[in-house]
Every structure is written in C-alpha cells, then in structure tokens.
Design an enzyme around this catalytic site. Structure first.
Site, PDB file in Angstrom:
ATOM      1  N   ASP A  76      37.386  47.333  29.657  1.00 39.21           N
ATOM      2  CA  ASP A  76      38.426  47.901  30.238  1.00 39.21           C
ATOM      3  C   ASP A  76      38.514  49.547  30.061  1.00 39.21           C
ATOM      4  O   ASP A  76      37.717  50.058  29.034  1.00 39.21           O
ATOM      5  CB  ASP A  76      39.844  47.584  29.724  1.00 39.21           C
ATOM      6  CG  ASP A  76      40.797  47.611  30.992  1.00 39.21           C
ATOM      7  OD1 ASP A  76      41.198  48.527  31.469  1.00 39.21           O
ATOM      8  OD2 ASP A  76      41.555  46.462  31.081  1.00 39.21           O
ATOM      9  N   ASN A 103      34.217  52.358  32.737  1.00 33.54           N
ATOM     10  CA  ASN A 103      34.627  51.975  34.053  1.00 33.54           C
ATOM     11  C   ASN A 103      33.700  50.734  34.565  1.00 33.54           C
ATOM     12  O   ASN A 103      32.517  50.713  34.249  1.00 33.54           O
ATOM     13  CB  ASN A 103      34.515  53.104  35.060  1.00 33.54           C
ATOM     14  CG  ASN A 103      35.146  54.284  34.733  1.00 33.54           C
ATOM     15  OD1 ASN A 103      34.662  55.130  34.008  1.00 33.54           O
ATOM     16  ND2 ASN A 103      36.296  54.779  35.315  1.00 33.54           N
ATOM     17  N   ASP A 125      43.120  42.989  38.989  1.00 32.47           N
ATOM     18  CA  ASP A 125      43.937  43.798  40.207  1.00 32.47           C
ATOM     19  C   ASP A 125      43.414  43.183  41.401  1.00 32.47           C
ATOM     20  O   ASP A 125      42.302  43.283  41.712  1.00 32.47           O
ATOM     21  CB  ASP A 125      44.039  45.383  40.204  1.00 32.47           C
ATOM     22  CG  ASP A 125      44.796  46.018  41.247  1.00 32.47           C
ATOM     23  OD1 ASP A 125      45.170  45.249  42.201  1.00 32.47           O
ATOM     24  OD2 ASP A 125      45.405  46.745  41.049  1.00 32.47           O
ATOM     25  N   LYS A 129      43.826  46.351  49.542  1.00 29.07           N
ATOM     26  CA  LYS A 129      43.316  47.022  50.495  1.00 29.07           C
ATOM     27  C   LYS A 129      41.926  47.517  50.551  1.00 29.07           C
ATOM     28  O   LYS A 129      41.632  47.813  51.587  1.00 29.07           O
ATOM     29  CB  LYS A 129      43.981  48.607  50.028  1.00 29.07           C
ATOM     30  CG  LYS A 129      45.640  48.793  50.362  1.00 29.07           C
ATOM     31  CD  LYS A 129      46.307  49.995  50.067  1.00 29.07           C
ATOM     32  CE  LYS A 129      45.808  51.021  51.134  1.00 29.07           C
ATOM     33  NZ  LYS A 129      46.327  52.428  50.906  1.00 29.07           N
ATOM     34  N   ASP A 159      46.978  35.208  38.989  1.00 30.83           N
ATOM     35  CA  ASP A 159      48.431  34.888  39.364  1.00 30.83           C
ATOM     36  C   ASP A 159      48.354  34.950  40.923  1.00 30.83           C
ATOM     37  O   ASP A 159      49.066  34.673  41.629  1.00 30.83           O
ATOM     38  CB  ASP A 159      49.348  35.710  38.921  1.00 30.83           C
ATOM     39  CG  ASP A 159      49.247  37.107  38.887  1.00 30.83           C
ATOM     40  OD1 ASP A 159      50.054  37.624  39.877  1.00 30.83           O
ATOM     41  OD2 ASP A 159      47.938  37.879  38.546  1.00 30.83           O
ATOM     42  N   THR A 199      47.722  35.774  28.142  1.00 29.30           N
ATOM     43  CA  THR A 199      47.722  36.970  27.890  1.00 29.30           C
ATOM     44  C   THR A 199      49.265  37.410  28.022  1.00 29.30           C
ATOM     45  O   THR A 199      50.153  36.460  28.707  1.00 29.30           O
ATOM     46  CB  THR A 199      46.811  37.602  28.717  1.00 29.30           C
ATOM     47  OG1 THR A 199      47.314  37.694  30.123  1.00 29.30           O
ATOM     48  CG2 THR A 199      45.414  37.208  28.764  1.00 29.30           C
ATOM     49  N   TYR A 200      49.591  38.614  27.502  1.00 32.75           N
ATOM     50  CA  TYR A 200      50.817  39.056  27.681  1.00 32.75           C
ATOM     51  C   TYR A 200      51.322  39.062  29.079  1.00 32.75           C
ATOM     52  O   TYR A 200      52.196  38.613  29.446  1.00 32.75           O
ATOM     53  CB  TYR A 200      50.636  40.442  27.309  1.00 32.75           C
ATOM     54  CG  TYR A 200      52.089  41.074  27.381  1.00 32.75           C
ATOM     55  CD1 TYR A 200      53.290  41.069  26.854  1.00 32.75           C
ATOM     56  CD2 TYR A 200      52.167  42.352  28.526  1.00 32.75           C
ATOM     57  CE1 TYR A 200      54.273  41.953  26.710  1.00 32.75           C
ATOM     58  CE2 TYR A 200      53.178  42.947  28.987  1.00 32.75           C
ATOM     59  CZ  TYR A 200      54.523  42.649  28.013  1.00 32.75           C
ATOM     60  OH  TYR A 200      55.595  43.438  28.215  1.00 32.75           O
ATOM     61  N   GLU A 202      49.796  37.337  31.899  1.00 34.20           N
ATOM     62  CA  GLU A 202      49.909  35.931  32.187  1.00 34.20           C
ATOM     63  C   GLU A 202      51.331  35.230  31.904  1.00 34.20           C
ATOM     64  O   GLU A 202      51.798  34.691  32.673  1.00 34.20           O
ATOM     65  CB  GLU A 202      48.807  35.006  31.706  1.00 34.20           C
ATOM     66  CG  GLU A 202      48.961  33.678  32.069  1.00 34.20           C
ATOM     67  CD  GLU A 202      47.789  32.829  31.549  1.00 34.20           C
ATOM     68  OE1 GLU A 202      47.757  31.509  31.973  1.00 34.20           O
ATOM     69  OE2 GLU A 202      47.206  33.205  30.920  1.00 34.20           O
TER      70      GLU A 202
END
Length: 252
Positions: A76, A103, A125, A129, A159, A199-200, A202
C-alpha cells in the site's frame, strides 16, 4: 494515547520487515530485493502471496498466522495505515510477513518473473471513473503477468457491485479460468477460515448490510488481454474514501 502520523512514520522506517519505496524514490532505480525475496528476506522457498491495497494490513497478518508455510507481502502507499499490521506482526515475531510501501502502479519493479504465486485484492477502490486505475483491469493484469507464476491465482474480495461486475466481464472477455465466484460470500458454501478473516473496512460494509462478493480466478501468461466494452451501473453509495465523483449512472 495513540501515536500520530509522524510517530508511525518513524516506527515504519525502523521496522526490519518494512520496505518503503514510493514512486518518487524509485524512479528508474533498481530494487535490490527483486528476484531475491526468498533467499535474502524470508530465508525459504515457500510461495509468496501479495495483498495489494492492504490498508491496515489485517488480512495479511491473518493469512500469515493461518499459513506459516507461505510468505505474505502487504502493499500500500499509505504508511500510517500499514503501521497497524506492521506493528502487530513485528510484536508477534512473525517471520513470514513483510510490508512494502509503494505505488501499486509500479508493482512490477519489485518482483521478478514467476516470483509471486498469488495476489489478494481486498476491498480495492473500484475506480469507477477510469478503468486503467482498477486493480482488476487488463492494464494491471499485464503488470501482474510480469511477476506472477503461470496460471497464478488472483482473489478479489469486495463490497462493490461495480468492481465485482466489471471483473466478471473482464474475466469473460479473456476466458480466464474461474475457480469460485459468489455474490454473497457469507451465505455461500465457501466461508472457510481464509475468507472469514475480516478487515476493519469489511466490517463496516457488513454493518451497513452490504453483501461481500468474491472471485477466485487464474491468470495465464499467454494470450492478448482484451478490455471489456460494457456499461456498468455505478455503486449508489459512498464509502470510506470513495465516491462516484460524477453525475453519471453508468461507466465502462
């Protein structure tokens, strides 16, 4: 009292299992560990598994505990978030977990051909777009091919209905082998120990009543990848650090 960002950055810089190479620091500079993760860091020949966009790193830490015979690297760019998992794994003395702050757009700079066996994409994410920013786009699949073993495994846990639908179309357009797919993971037949790691973020989606979707597929080395040409309904909700940022109802 919790640590602030500067204190977390200082910790990360001192951790032996954390490698920090943001784009600005590695432009055209070779990464010495590339092709040498097994012998120079992990000290074994166990399979290497990446989690791209790891956030706090809980999934990587959970997998590392569950599979001591595999090596895990969480990736990350947000160092202050990664600090949570990096600190937990260090305090637990875990030797099969590492963290790479960089990155994802330059991920191929850090691994040699065939060095990685699996990739996890956990709540990425959806980048509604722009397709080239999606971690399941053919743009990234071509990058993954540069270091993933032939027919290496990719897991998507999300999700986002947009991300899930787009990924299905990408898989179909390229006839990639699918091992499992579900639109509602926790009401499917595949809620095993691995997938039940939460995860937090989730837990936030589950608390909001969103279904968790999951796809496990393989990425062959051969064949020219085709980007799907379809319109997909955008996710109607706003979630952490995500928004439609557009008045459009669909996107490619």
């Amino acid at each position: 009292m919790g640590k602030n960002k500067l204190e977390k950055f200082a910790d990360m810089a001192s951790y032996p299992h954390v490698f920090e190479y943001p784009y600005s620091a590695v432009d055209n500079v070779p990464f010495d560990m590339k092709g040498k993760w097994h012998q120079e860091f992990f000290g074994n020949d166990h399979p290497i598994v990446l989690e791209l966009g790891c956030g706090r790193g809980e999934y990587t830490v959970g997998l590392g505990r569950m599979f001591p015979d595999k090596n895990f690297i969480a990736v990350d760019i947000k160092g202050s978030r990664m600090w949570t998992g990096a600190t937990e794994s260090l305090q637990a003395g875990m030797k099969n977990v590492a963290f790479l702050r960089t990155n994802i757009e330059i991920i191929e700079r850090f691994f040699a051909a065939g060095e990685v066996s699996e990739i996890w994409l956990t709540f990425s994410d959806p980048q509604m777009k722009k397709a080239t920013k999606r971690l399941t786009s053919t743009y990234f699949m071509e990058r993954y091919r540069k270091f993933l073993k032939p027919d290496g495994i990719i897991h998507l846990k999300t999700d986002s209905n947009f991300m899930f639908t787009y990924t299905k179309y990408m898989i179909e357009a390229n006839q990639l082998p699918v091992e499992f797919i579900t639109e509602d993971l926790y009401h499917s037949d595949l809620v095993d120990d691995i997938l039940s790691i939460k995860t937090y973020y989730e837990q936030q989606w589950l608390d909001r009543g969103l279904n968790i979707k999951y796809i496990k597929f393989r990425l062959p080395q051969e064949g020219v990848l085709q980007e799907p040409d379809v319109e997909i309904e955008l996710d109607p909700y706003r979630s952490y650090n995500r928004s439609k940022r557009s008045g459009l109802q669909t996107s490619k």
